[in-house]
Design a protein around this motif. Sequence first.
Motif, mmCIF file in Angstrom:
data_model
loop_
_atom_site.group_PDB
_atom_site.id
_atom_site.type_symbol
_atom_site.label_atom_id
_atom_site.label_comp_id
_atom_site.label_asym_id
_atom_site.label_seq_id
_atom_site.Cartn_x
_atom_site.Cartn_y
_atom_site.Cartn_z
ATOM 1 N N LEU A 305 22.438 -77.112 19.689
ATOM 2 C CA LEU A 305 23.211 -75.995 20.218
ATOM 3 C C LEU A 305 24.719 -76.179 20.030
ATOM 4 O O LEU A 305 25.420 -75.245 19.637
ATOM 5 C CB LEU A 305 22.864 -75.797 21.696
ATOM 6 N N GLY A 306 25.213 -77.392 20.284
ATOM 7 C CA GLY A 306 26.642 -77.641 20.138
ATOM 8 C C GLY A 306 27.090 -77.643 18.690
ATOM 9 O O GLY A 306 28.031 -76.928 18.310
ATOM 10 N N ALA A 307 26.407 -78.438 17.866
ATOM 11 C CA ALA A 307 26.779 -78.484 16.450
ATOM 12 C C ALA A 307 26.449 -77.169 15.753
ATOM 13 O O ALA A 307 27.128 -76.779 14.795
ATOM 14 C CB ALA A 307 26.065 -79.648 15.761
ATOM 15 N N GLY A 411 23.039 -71.281 25.575
ATOM 16 C CA GLY A 411 21.897 -72.191 25.463
ATOM 17 C C GLY A 411 22.264 -73.624 25.793
ATOM 18 O O GLY A 411 21.485 -74.348 26.436
ATOM 19 N N PHE A 412 23.439 -74.050 25.366
ATOM 20 C CA PHE A 412 23.903 -75.411 25.666
ATOM 21 C C PHE A 412 23.994 -75.617 27.178
ATOM 22 O O PHE A 412 23.562 -76.654 27.705
ATOM 23 C CB PHE A 412 25.251 -75.648 25.007
ATOM 24 N N ALA A 413 24.542 -74.623 27.883
ATOM 25 C CA ALA A 413 24.669 -74.722 29.340
ATOM 26 C C ALA A 413 23.298 -74.769 30.007
ATOM 27 O O ALA A 413 23.083 -75.537 30.955
ATOM 28 C CB ALA A 413 25.476 -73.538 29.865
ATOM 29 N N ALA A 414 22.344 -73.973 29.507
ATOM 30 C CA ALA A 414 20.994 -73.971 30.087
ATOM 31 C C ALA A 414 20.321 -75.332 29.909
ATOM 32 O O ALA A 414 19.642 -75.827 30.814
ATOM 33 C CB ALA A 414 20.154 -72.871 29.451
ATOM 34 N N ASN A 415 20.530 -75.949 28.767
ATOM 35 C CA ASN A 415 19.943 -77.270 28.529
ATOM 36 C C ASN A 415 20.498 -78.308 29.498
ATOM 37 O O ASN A 415 19.781 -79.209 29.946
ATOM 38 C CB ASN A 415 20.211 -77.689 27.083
ATOM 39 N N GLU A 416 21.778 -78.184 29.827
ATOM 40 C CA GLU A 416 22.391 -79.135 30.757
ATOM 41 C C GLU A 416 21.806 -79.006 32.165
ATOM 42 O O GLU A 416 21.875 -79.954 32.957
ATOM 43 C CB GLU A 416 23.906 -78.914 30.805
ATOM 44 N N LEU A 417 21.232 -77.871 32.477
ATOM 45 C CA LEU A 417 20.677 -77.647 33.813
ATOM 46 C C LEU A 417 19.247 -78.164 33.971
ATOM 47 O O LEU A 417 18.711 -78.159 35.076
ATOM 48 C CB LEU A 417 20.698 -76.146 34.145
#
Length: 450
Positions: A305-307, A411-417
Amino acid sequence: MSPPVAPPGWSRWLVPPAALSVHLSIGQAYAWSVFKPPLESALGLSGTQSALPFQLGIVMLGLSAAFGGTLVERNGPRWAMTVALVCFSSGFLLAALGAAAEQYWLIVLGYGFVGGIGLGIGYISPVSTLIKWFPDRPGMATGIAIMGFGGGALIASPWSARMLDSFGTGSSGIALAFLVHGLSYAVFMLLGVVLVRVPPGAARTAGRAADAAGSIRVPARAAVRTPQFWCLWIVLCTNVTAGIGILEKAAPMITDFFADTSAPVSATAAAGFVALLSAANMAGRIGWSSTSDLIGRKNVYRVYLGAGALMYALIALFGDDSKPLFVLCALVILSFYGGGFATIPAYLRDLFGTYQVGAIHGRLLTAWSTAGILGPLIVNWIADRQEAAGRHGSSLYGLSFTVMIGLLVVGFAANELVRPVHPRHHAPVRPAPEEAADAGAVPPQQAGPA
Protein backbone atom coordinates in the motif's frame (compact mmCIF):
# COMPACT_ATOMS: atom_id res chain seq x y z
CA MET A 1 -19.96 -35.17 -5.40
CA SER A 2 -17.80 -36.27 -2.48
CA PRO A 3 -14.25 -34.88 -2.37
CA PRO A 4 -11.66 -37.36 -3.73
CA VAL A 5 -9.34 -38.31 -0.86
CA ALA A 6 -5.66 -38.80 -1.62
CA PRO A 7 -4.53 -42.44 -1.37
CA PRO A 8 -1.56 -43.45 0.83
CA GLY A 9 1.70 -42.15 -0.57
CA TRP A 10 0.08 -39.37 -2.56
CA SER A 11 2.42 -36.40 -2.95
CA ARG A 12 1.01 -33.05 -1.94
CA TRP A 13 3.06 -31.49 -4.74
CA LEU A 14 0.60 -32.94 -7.26
CA VAL A 15 -2.10 -30.59 -5.98
CA PRO A 16 -0.52 -27.27 -7.13
CA PRO A 17 -0.62 -28.30 -10.83
CA ALA A 18 -4.34 -29.01 -10.42
CA ALA A 19 -4.84 -25.54 -8.99
CA LEU A 20 -2.74 -23.95 -11.72
CA SER A 21 -4.72 -25.60 -14.53
CA VAL A 22 -7.85 -23.83 -13.30
CA HIS A 23 -6.28 -20.51 -12.33
CA LEU A 24 -4.24 -20.15 -15.52
CA SER A 25 -7.49 -20.56 -17.45
CA ILE A 26 -9.71 -18.17 -15.51
CA GLY A 27 -6.81 -15.71 -15.35
CA GLN A 28 -7.68 -14.87 -18.96
CA ALA A 29 -9.90 -12.19 -17.43
CA TYR A 30 -6.79 -10.05 -16.98
CA ALA A 31 -6.28 -10.00 -20.76
CA TRP A 32 -9.69 -8.43 -21.42
CA SER A 33 -8.10 -5.10 -22.39
CA VAL A 34 -6.82 -6.76 -25.61
CA PHE A 35 -10.46 -7.12 -26.72
CA LYS A 36 -11.49 -3.59 -25.76
CA PRO A 37 -10.27 -1.67 -28.86
CA PRO A 38 -11.68 -4.21 -31.38
CA LEU A 39 -15.04 -4.28 -29.59
CA GLU A 40 -15.18 -0.49 -29.42
CA SER A 41 -14.46 -0.28 -33.14
CA ALA A 42 -16.73 -3.13 -34.26
CA LEU A 43 -19.72 -2.28 -32.07
CA GLY A 44 -19.29 1.47 -31.59
CA LEU A 45 -18.70 1.34 -27.83
CA SER A 46 -17.09 3.83 -25.46
CA GLY A 47 -14.25 2.85 -23.14
CA THR A 48 -16.67 2.70 -20.23
CA GLN A 49 -19.09 0.46 -22.14
CA SER A 50 -16.40 -1.94 -23.33
CA ALA A 51 -15.33 -2.46 -19.72
CA LEU A 52 -18.76 -3.81 -18.69
CA PRO A 53 -18.08 -7.54 -19.32
CA PHE A 54 -14.89 -7.34 -17.26
CA GLN A 55 -16.53 -5.34 -14.50
CA LEU A 56 -19.53 -7.65 -14.25
CA GLY A 57 -17.20 -10.65 -14.29
CA ILE A 58 -15.30 -9.34 -11.28
CA VAL A 59 -18.56 -8.48 -9.50
CA MET A 60 -19.84 -12.00 -10.07
CA LEU A 61 -16.48 -13.39 -8.99
CA GLY A 62 -16.85 -11.79 -5.58
CA LEU A 63 -20.54 -12.61 -5.19
CA SER A 64 -20.24 -16.23 -6.28
CA ALA A 65 -17.21 -16.70 -4.03
CA ALA A 66 -19.10 -15.21 -1.09
CA PHE A 67 -22.24 -17.29 -1.59
CA GLY A 68 -20.41 -20.37 -2.86
CA GLY A 69 -17.62 -20.47 -0.29
CA THR A 70 -19.49 -22.75 2.09
CA LEU A 71 -20.54 -25.02 -0.80
CA VAL A 72 -16.93 -25.33 -1.88
CA GLU A 73 -15.93 -26.28 1.67
CA ARG A 74 -18.78 -28.80 1.89
CA ASN A 75 -18.53 -30.42 -1.55
CA GLY A 76 -14.79 -30.23 -2.08
CA PRO A 77 -12.45 -28.89 -4.77
CA ARG A 78 -13.40 -31.32 -7.56
CA TRP A 79 -17.04 -30.22 -7.45
CA ALA A 80 -15.97 -26.59 -7.45
CA MET A 81 -13.57 -27.02 -10.36
CA THR A 82 -16.29 -28.78 -12.38
CA VAL A 83 -18.75 -25.93 -11.81
CA ALA A 84 -16.04 -23.42 -12.72
CA LEU A 85 -15.24 -25.29 -15.95
CA VAL A 86 -18.88 -25.38 -17.08
CA CYS A 87 -19.62 -21.73 -16.26
CA PHE A 88 -16.38 -20.22 -17.54
CA SER A 89 -16.41 -22.07 -20.85
CA SER A 90 -20.15 -21.50 -21.37
CA GLY A 91 -19.60 -17.80 -20.79
CA PHE A 92 -17.15 -17.68 -23.68
CA LEU A 93 -19.53 -19.58 -25.95
CA LEU A 94 -22.35 -17.14 -25.18
CA ALA A 95 -19.98 -14.22 -25.77
CA ALA A 96 -19.01 -15.74 -29.13
CA LEU A 97 -22.68 -15.92 -30.08
CA GLY A 98 -23.17 -12.32 -28.98
CA ALA A 99 -20.20 -11.09 -31.02
CA ALA A 100 -21.33 -12.99 -34.12
CA ALA A 101 -24.84 -11.52 -33.82
CA GLU A 102 -23.46 -8.09 -32.81
CA GLN A 103 -25.55 -8.21 -29.66
CA TYR A 104 -23.34 -6.67 -26.99
CA TRP A 105 -25.75 -7.48 -24.17
CA LEU A 106 -25.14 -11.17 -24.88
CA ILE A 107 -21.38 -10.67 -24.55
CA VAL A 108 -21.96 -8.96 -21.21
CA LEU A 109 -24.30 -11.74 -20.08
CA GLY A 110 -22.01 -14.55 -21.21
CA TYR A 111 -18.54 -13.30 -20.34
CA GLY A 112 -19.59 -11.13 -17.41
CA PHE A 113 -22.42 -12.95 -15.65
CA VAL A 114 -22.08 -16.65 -16.51
CA GLY A 115 -18.32 -16.57 -16.92
CA GLY A 116 -18.01 -14.47 -13.75
CA ILE A 117 -19.64 -17.25 -11.72
CA GLY A 118 -16.99 -19.58 -13.10
CA LEU A 119 -14.33 -17.06 -12.09
CA GLY A 120 -15.51 -16.93 -8.48
CA ILE A 121 -16.00 -20.64 -7.90
CA GLY A 122 -12.81 -21.49 -9.77
CA TYR A 123 -10.82 -18.88 -7.87
CA ILE A 124 -11.60 -20.25 -4.40
CA SER A 125 -11.77 -23.93 -5.42
CA PRO A 126 -8.15 -24.87 -4.56
CA VAL A 127 -7.22 -22.25 -1.93
CA SER A 128 -8.58 -23.96 1.20
CA THR A 129 -7.33 -27.34 0.00
CA LEU A 130 -3.79 -26.08 -0.53
CA ILE A 131 -3.71 -24.40 2.88
CA LYS A 132 -4.67 -27.77 4.37
CA TRP A 133 -1.97 -29.57 2.40
CA PHE A 134 0.67 -26.97 3.39
CA PRO A 135 -0.13 -25.85 6.98
CA ASP A 136 3.58 -25.20 7.52
CA ARG A 137 3.83 -22.61 4.70
CA PRO A 138 0.43 -20.98 4.18
CA GLY A 139 1.77 -17.91 2.36
CA MET A 140 3.65 -20.01 -0.16
CA ALA A 141 0.66 -22.34 -0.57
CA THR A 142 -1.80 -19.57 -1.33
CA GLY A 143 0.78 -17.98 -3.61
CA ILE A 144 0.93 -21.19 -5.63
CA ALA A 145 -2.84 -21.43 -5.77
CA ILE A 146 -3.42 -17.87 -6.89
CA MET A 147 -0.25 -17.43 -8.97
CA GLY A 148 -1.92 -18.95 -12.00
CA PHE A 149 -4.76 -16.45 -11.98
CA GLY A 150 -2.29 -13.61 -12.25
CA GLY A 151 -0.34 -15.38 -14.97
CA GLY A 152 -3.31 -16.28 -17.12
CA ALA A 153 -2.98 -13.14 -19.21
CA LEU A 154 0.67 -13.95 -19.85
CA ILE A 155 -0.68 -16.68 -22.12
CA ALA A 156 -4.02 -15.18 -23.09
CA SER A 157 -2.84 -11.71 -24.10
CA PRO A 158 -0.45 -12.62 -26.94
CA TRP A 159 -2.66 -15.58 -27.88
CA SER A 160 -5.71 -13.33 -28.17
CA ALA A 161 -3.77 -10.71 -30.14
CA ARG A 162 -2.51 -13.35 -32.55
CA MET A 163 -6.01 -14.74 -33.06
CA LEU A 164 -7.41 -11.29 -33.74
CA ASP A 165 -4.62 -10.70 -36.26
CA SER A 166 -5.52 -13.98 -37.98
CA PHE A 167 -9.32 -13.89 -37.70
CA GLY A 168 -9.75 -10.13 -38.04
CA THR A 169 -10.93 -7.47 -35.59
CA GLY A 170 -14.51 -7.36 -36.85
CA SER A 171 -17.40 -8.97 -35.02
CA SER A 172 -16.93 -12.35 -36.72
CA GLY A 173 -13.21 -12.44 -35.86
CA ILE A 174 -13.92 -11.56 -32.23
CA ALA A 175 -16.60 -14.28 -32.12
CA LEU A 176 -14.21 -16.91 -33.43
CA ALA A 177 -11.55 -15.89 -30.88
CA PHE A 178 -14.12 -16.22 -28.06
CA LEU A 179 -15.12 -19.66 -29.36
CA VAL A 180 -11.53 -20.93 -29.43
CA HIS A 181 -10.98 -19.63 -25.89
CA GLY A 182 -14.07 -21.37 -24.55
CA LEU A 183 -13.26 -24.77 -26.02
CA SER A 184 -9.54 -24.66 -25.19
CA TYR A 185 -10.04 -23.64 -21.57
CA ALA A 186 -12.62 -26.41 -21.05
CA VAL A 187 -10.01 -29.02 -21.97
CA PHE A 188 -7.26 -27.43 -19.87
CA MET A 189 -9.43 -27.02 -16.75
CA LEU A 190 -10.46 -30.66 -17.00
CA LEU A 191 -6.88 -31.58 -16.01
CA GLY A 192 -7.42 -29.95 -12.62
CA VAL A 193 -10.76 -31.71 -12.12
CA VAL A 194 -9.12 -35.08 -12.71
CA LEU A 195 -5.96 -34.45 -10.67
CA VAL A 196 -7.13 -32.69 -7.48
CA ARG A 197 -7.26 -34.58 -4.14
CA VAL A 198 -7.98 -33.66 -0.50
CA PRO A 199 -5.67 -34.80 2.33
CA PRO A 200 -6.27 -38.19 3.97
CA GLY A 201 -7.47 -38.71 7.55
CA ALA A 202 -4.06 -38.84 9.21
CA ALA A 203 -3.14 -35.39 7.96
CA ARG A 204 -6.58 -34.10 8.96
CA THR A 205 -6.13 -35.29 12.53
CA ALA A 206 -2.68 -33.76 12.84
CA GLY A 207 -3.86 -30.51 11.37
CA ARG A 208 -6.90 -30.27 13.64
CA ALA A 209 -4.70 -30.86 16.67
CA ALA A 210 -2.37 -28.07 15.60
CA ASP A 211 -5.30 -25.72 15.09
CA ALA A 212 -6.72 -26.51 18.53
CA ALA A 213 -3.31 -25.91 20.09
CA GLY A 214 -3.24 -22.51 18.45
CA SER A 215 -6.66 -21.71 19.96
CA ILE A 216 -7.77 -19.88 16.81
CA ARG A 217 -11.11 -21.21 15.57
CA VAL A 218 -13.33 -18.39 14.38
CA PRO A 219 -16.49 -19.39 12.46
CA ALA A 220 -17.34 -17.54 9.29
CA ARG A 221 -20.45 -15.95 10.80
CA ALA A 222 -18.45 -14.63 13.73
CA ALA A 223 -15.59 -13.46 11.53
CA VAL A 224 -17.75 -11.06 9.52
CA ARG A 225 -18.77 -9.34 12.75
CA THR A 226 -15.20 -8.51 13.75
CA PRO A 227 -13.42 -5.21 12.96
CA GLN A 228 -10.47 -7.24 11.70
CA PHE A 229 -12.55 -8.66 8.85
CA TRP A 230 -13.69 -5.22 7.72
CA CYS A 231 -10.22 -3.72 8.03
CA LEU A 232 -8.95 -6.46 5.73
CA TRP A 233 -11.94 -5.85 3.45
CA ILE A 234 -10.83 -2.22 3.06
CA VAL A 235 -7.20 -3.27 2.61
CA LEU A 236 -8.07 -5.73 -0.16
CA CYS A 237 -10.54 -3.39 -1.85
CA THR A 238 -8.14 -0.44 -2.05
CA ASN A 239 -5.19 -2.57 -3.18
CA VAL A 240 -7.28 -4.26 -5.88
CA THR A 241 -8.84 -0.99 -7.06
CA ALA A 242 -5.38 0.51 -7.54
CA GLY A 243 -4.09 -2.47 -9.50
CA ILE A 244 -7.16 -3.18 -11.57
CA GLY A 245 -7.37 0.45 -12.64
CA ILE A 246 -4.18 -0.05 -14.65
CA LEU A 247 -4.72 -3.66 -15.64
CA GLU A 248 -8.19 -3.32 -17.15
CA LYS A 249 -7.11 -0.45 -19.43
CA ALA A 250 -3.47 -1.38 -19.84
CA ALA A 251 -3.28 -1.61 -23.63
CA PRO A 252 -5.06 1.67 -24.46
CA MET A 253 -3.44 3.42 -21.49
CA ILE A 254 0.15 2.93 -22.61
CA THR A 255 -0.89 3.83 -26.15
CA ASP A 256 -2.44 7.09 -24.94
CA PHE A 257 0.51 7.98 -22.71
CA PHE A 258 2.97 7.99 -25.60
CA ALA A 259 0.67 8.81 -28.54
CA ASP A 260 2.14 12.29 -28.93
CA THR A 261 5.79 11.24 -28.72
CA SER A 262 8.22 10.40 -31.49
CA ALA A 263 7.95 6.71 -30.61
CA PRO A 264 4.26 5.80 -30.18
CA VAL A 265 3.29 2.36 -28.88
CA SER A 266 1.91 -0.08 -31.46
CA ALA A 267 -0.99 -2.45 -30.82
CA THR A 268 1.41 -5.38 -30.71
CA ALA A 269 3.66 -3.62 -28.20
CA ALA A 270 0.62 -2.72 -26.10
CA ALA A 271 -0.41 -6.40 -26.02
CA GLY A 272 3.14 -7.21 -24.97
CA PHE A 273 2.82 -4.67 -22.14
CA VAL A 274 -0.31 -6.48 -20.95
CA ALA A 275 1.67 -9.73 -20.96
CA LEU A 276 4.45 -8.09 -18.93
CA LEU A 277 1.92 -6.88 -16.39
CA SER A 278 0.59 -10.41 -16.16
CA ALA A 279 4.10 -11.71 -15.51
CA ALA A 280 4.57 -9.16 -12.70
CA ASN A 281 1.14 -10.03 -11.32
CA MET A 282 2.05 -13.72 -11.37
CA ALA A 283 5.52 -13.27 -9.88
CA GLY A 284 4.16 -11.04 -7.12
CA ARG A 285 1.69 -13.70 -6.07
CA ILE A 286 4.30 -16.32 -5.30
CA GLY A 287 7.17 -13.96 -4.43
CA TRP A 288 5.46 -11.52 -2.08
CA SER A 289 3.21 -14.15 -0.44
CA SER A 290 6.25 -16.33 0.30
CA THR A 291 7.99 -13.24 1.69
CA SER A 292 5.04 -12.74 4.03
CA ASP A 293 5.90 -16.07 5.69
CA LEU A 294 9.19 -14.44 6.69
CA ILE A 295 8.31 -10.83 7.53
CA GLY A 296 4.64 -11.14 8.47
CA ARG A 297 1.38 -10.26 6.72
CA LYS A 298 0.98 -6.74 8.15
CA ASN A 299 4.50 -5.75 7.11
CA VAL A 300 4.11 -6.99 3.57
CA TYR A 301 0.82 -5.09 3.21
CA ARG A 302 2.63 -1.97 4.37
CA VAL A 303 4.85 -2.46 1.34
CA TYR A 304 1.94 -3.09 -1.03
CA LEU A 305 0.00 0.00 0.00
CA GLY A 306 2.76 2.47 0.87
CA ALA A 307 5.11 1.74 -2.01
CA GLY A 308 2.11 1.36 -4.33
CA ALA A 309 1.08 4.96 -3.62
CA LEU A 310 4.65 6.06 -4.38
CA MET A 311 4.64 4.22 -7.73
CA TYR A 312 1.39 5.91 -8.76
CA ALA A 313 2.86 9.29 -7.83
CA LEU A 314 5.93 8.64 -9.99
CA ILE A 315 3.78 7.70 -13.00
CA ALA A 316 1.58 10.76 -12.55
CA LEU A 317 4.57 13.11 -12.30
CA PHE A 318 7.13 11.62 -14.68
CA GLY A 319 5.52 8.69 -16.52
CA ASP A 320 4.99 10.44 -19.85
CA ASP A 321 8.66 11.46 -19.96
CA SER A 322 10.06 7.94 -19.80
CA LYS A 323 8.70 4.64 -21.09
CA PRO A 324 11.02 2.59 -18.87
CA LEU A 325 9.84 4.48 -15.77
CA PHE A 326 6.17 4.06 -16.75
CA VAL A 327 6.60 0.35 -17.41
CA LEU A 328 8.68 -0.26 -14.28
CA CYS A 329 6.24 1.50 -11.95
CA ALA A 330 3.28 -0.31 -13.53
CA LEU A 331 5.05 -3.66 -13.08
CA VAL A 332 5.72 -2.94 -9.40
CA ILE A 333 2.08 -1.92 -8.84
CA LEU A 334 0.88 -5.13 -10.48
CA SER A 335 3.29 -7.22 -8.40
CA PHE A 336 1.74 -5.65 -5.28
CA TYR A 337 -1.73 -6.25 -6.70
CA GLY A 338 -1.01 -9.94 -7.23
CA GLY A 339 0.81 -10.27 -3.93
CA GLY A 340 -2.18 -8.79 -2.10
CA PHE A 341 -4.48 -11.45 -3.50
CA ALA A 342 -2.11 -14.29 -2.64
CA THR A 343 -1.34 -13.07 0.87
CA ILE A 344 -4.91 -12.37 2.02
CA PRO A 345 -5.88 -16.05 2.63
CA ALA A 346 -2.80 -16.50 4.85
CA TYR A 347 -3.65 -13.22 6.65
CA LEU A 348 -7.14 -14.61 7.28
CA ARG A 349 -5.67 -17.88 8.46
CA ASP A 350 -3.42 -16.04 10.95
CA LEU A 351 -6.34 -14.06 12.37
CA PHE A 352 -9.23 -16.54 12.21
CA GLY A 353 -7.58 -19.97 12.03
CA THR A 354 -8.20 -22.59 9.36
CA TYR A 355 -11.53 -23.82 10.74
CA GLN A 356 -13.64 -22.09 8.05
CA VAL A 357 -10.99 -20.10 6.21
CA GLY A 358 -12.45 -20.98 2.80
CA ALA A 359 -15.85 -19.58 3.68
CA ILE A 360 -14.30 -16.46 5.27
CA HIS A 361 -12.12 -15.95 2.20
CA GLY A 362 -15.16 -16.20 -0.05
CA ARG A 363 -16.97 -13.52 1.93
CA LEU A 364 -13.96 -11.23 1.87
CA LEU A 365 -13.83 -11.41 -1.92
CA THR A 366 -16.87 -9.13 -2.05
CA ALA A 367 -14.15 -6.48 -1.70
CA TRP A 368 -12.93 -7.62 -5.11
CA SER A 369 -16.43 -7.20 -6.52
CA THR A 370 -16.48 -3.62 -5.27
CA ALA A 371 -13.00 -2.95 -6.62
CA GLY A 372 -13.98 -4.51 -9.94
CA ILE A 373 -16.51 -1.71 -10.31
CA LEU A 374 -14.46 1.10 -8.77
CA GLY A 375 -11.14 0.59 -10.56
CA PRO A 376 -12.36 0.52 -14.18
CA LEU A 377 -15.07 3.08 -13.43
CA ILE A 378 -12.61 5.60 -11.98
CA VAL A 379 -10.10 5.25 -14.82
CA ASN A 380 -12.54 4.91 -17.75
CA TRP A 381 -15.09 7.49 -16.60
CA ILE A 382 -12.47 10.14 -15.85
CA ALA A 383 -10.65 9.39 -19.14
CA ASP A 384 -13.91 9.70 -21.09
CA ARG A 385 -14.72 13.02 -19.39
CA GLN A 386 -11.22 14.38 -19.99
CA GLU A 387 -11.36 13.37 -23.64
CA ALA A 388 -14.74 15.08 -24.02
CA ALA A 389 -13.12 18.21 -22.58
CA GLY A 390 -10.51 18.14 -25.34
CA ARG A 391 -7.61 16.64 -23.43
CA HIS A 392 -5.49 13.78 -24.71
CA GLY A 393 -2.45 11.65 -23.96
CA SER A 394 -1.31 11.27 -20.36
CA SER A 395 -3.60 14.11 -19.22
CA LEU A 396 -6.51 11.67 -19.52
CA TYR A 397 -5.26 9.82 -16.44
CA GLY A 398 -3.73 12.35 -14.03
CA LEU A 399 -6.87 12.81 -11.90
CA SER A 400 -7.62 9.09 -11.70
CA PHE A 401 -4.06 8.40 -10.51
CA THR A 402 -4.49 10.96 -7.75
CA VAL A 403 -7.66 9.17 -6.65
CA MET A 404 -5.76 5.87 -6.57
CA ILE A 405 -3.08 7.37 -4.33
CA GLY A 406 -5.76 8.50 -1.88
CA LEU A 407 -7.35 5.04 -1.82
CA LEU A 408 -4.00 3.37 -1.10
CA VAL A 409 -3.44 5.73 1.84
CA VAL A 410 -6.85 4.70 3.22
CA GLY A 411 -5.88 1.04 2.84
CA PHE A 412 -2.57 1.64 4.60
CA ALA A 413 -4.42 3.14 7.59
CA ALA A 414 -6.86 0.19 7.70
CA ASN A 415 -3.97 -2.27 7.78
CA GLU A 416 -2.45 -0.45 10.74
CA LEU A 417 -5.68 -0.99 12.68
CA VAL A 418 -5.58 -4.79 12.39
CA ARG A 419 -5.13 -6.53 15.77
CA PRO A 420 -5.52 -10.16 16.92
CA VAL A 421 -9.13 -11.35 17.12
CA HIS A 422 -10.62 -11.27 20.62
CA PRO A 423 -11.12 -14.77 22.12
CA ARG A 424 -14.86 -14.12 22.52
CA HIS A 425 -15.22 -14.68 18.77
CA HIS A 426 -13.52 -18.08 18.92
CA ALA A 427 -15.54 -21.27 18.58
CA PRO A 428 -15.08 -24.24 20.92
CA VAL A 429 -12.44 -26.71 19.85
CA ARG A 430 -15.15 -29.18 18.87
CA PRO A 431 -18.21 -27.21 17.79
CA ALA A 432 -21.64 -28.69 17.96
CA PRO A 433 -22.77 -30.43 14.75
CA GLU A 434 -25.56 -27.92 14.21
CA GLU A 435 -23.06 -25.03 14.37
CA ALA A 436 -20.85 -26.60 11.75
CA ALA A 437 -23.81 -27.30 9.48
CA ASP A 438 -25.19 -23.80 9.91
CA ALA A 439 -21.87 -22.21 8.96
CA GLY A 440 -21.35 -24.54 6.03
CA ALA A 441 -18.27 -26.13 7.58
CA VAL A 442 -16.77 -29.28 6.17
CA PRO A 443 -17.98 -32.40 7.99
CA PRO A 444 -15.13 -33.99 9.96
CA GLN A 445 -14.89 -36.92 7.56
CA GLN A 446 -14.33 -34.51 4.65
CA ALA A 447 -12.14 -31.86 6.23
CA GLY A 448 -8.52 -31.38 5.38
CA PRO A 449 -5.86 -30.66 8.00
CA ALA A 450 -6.59 -27.43 9.78
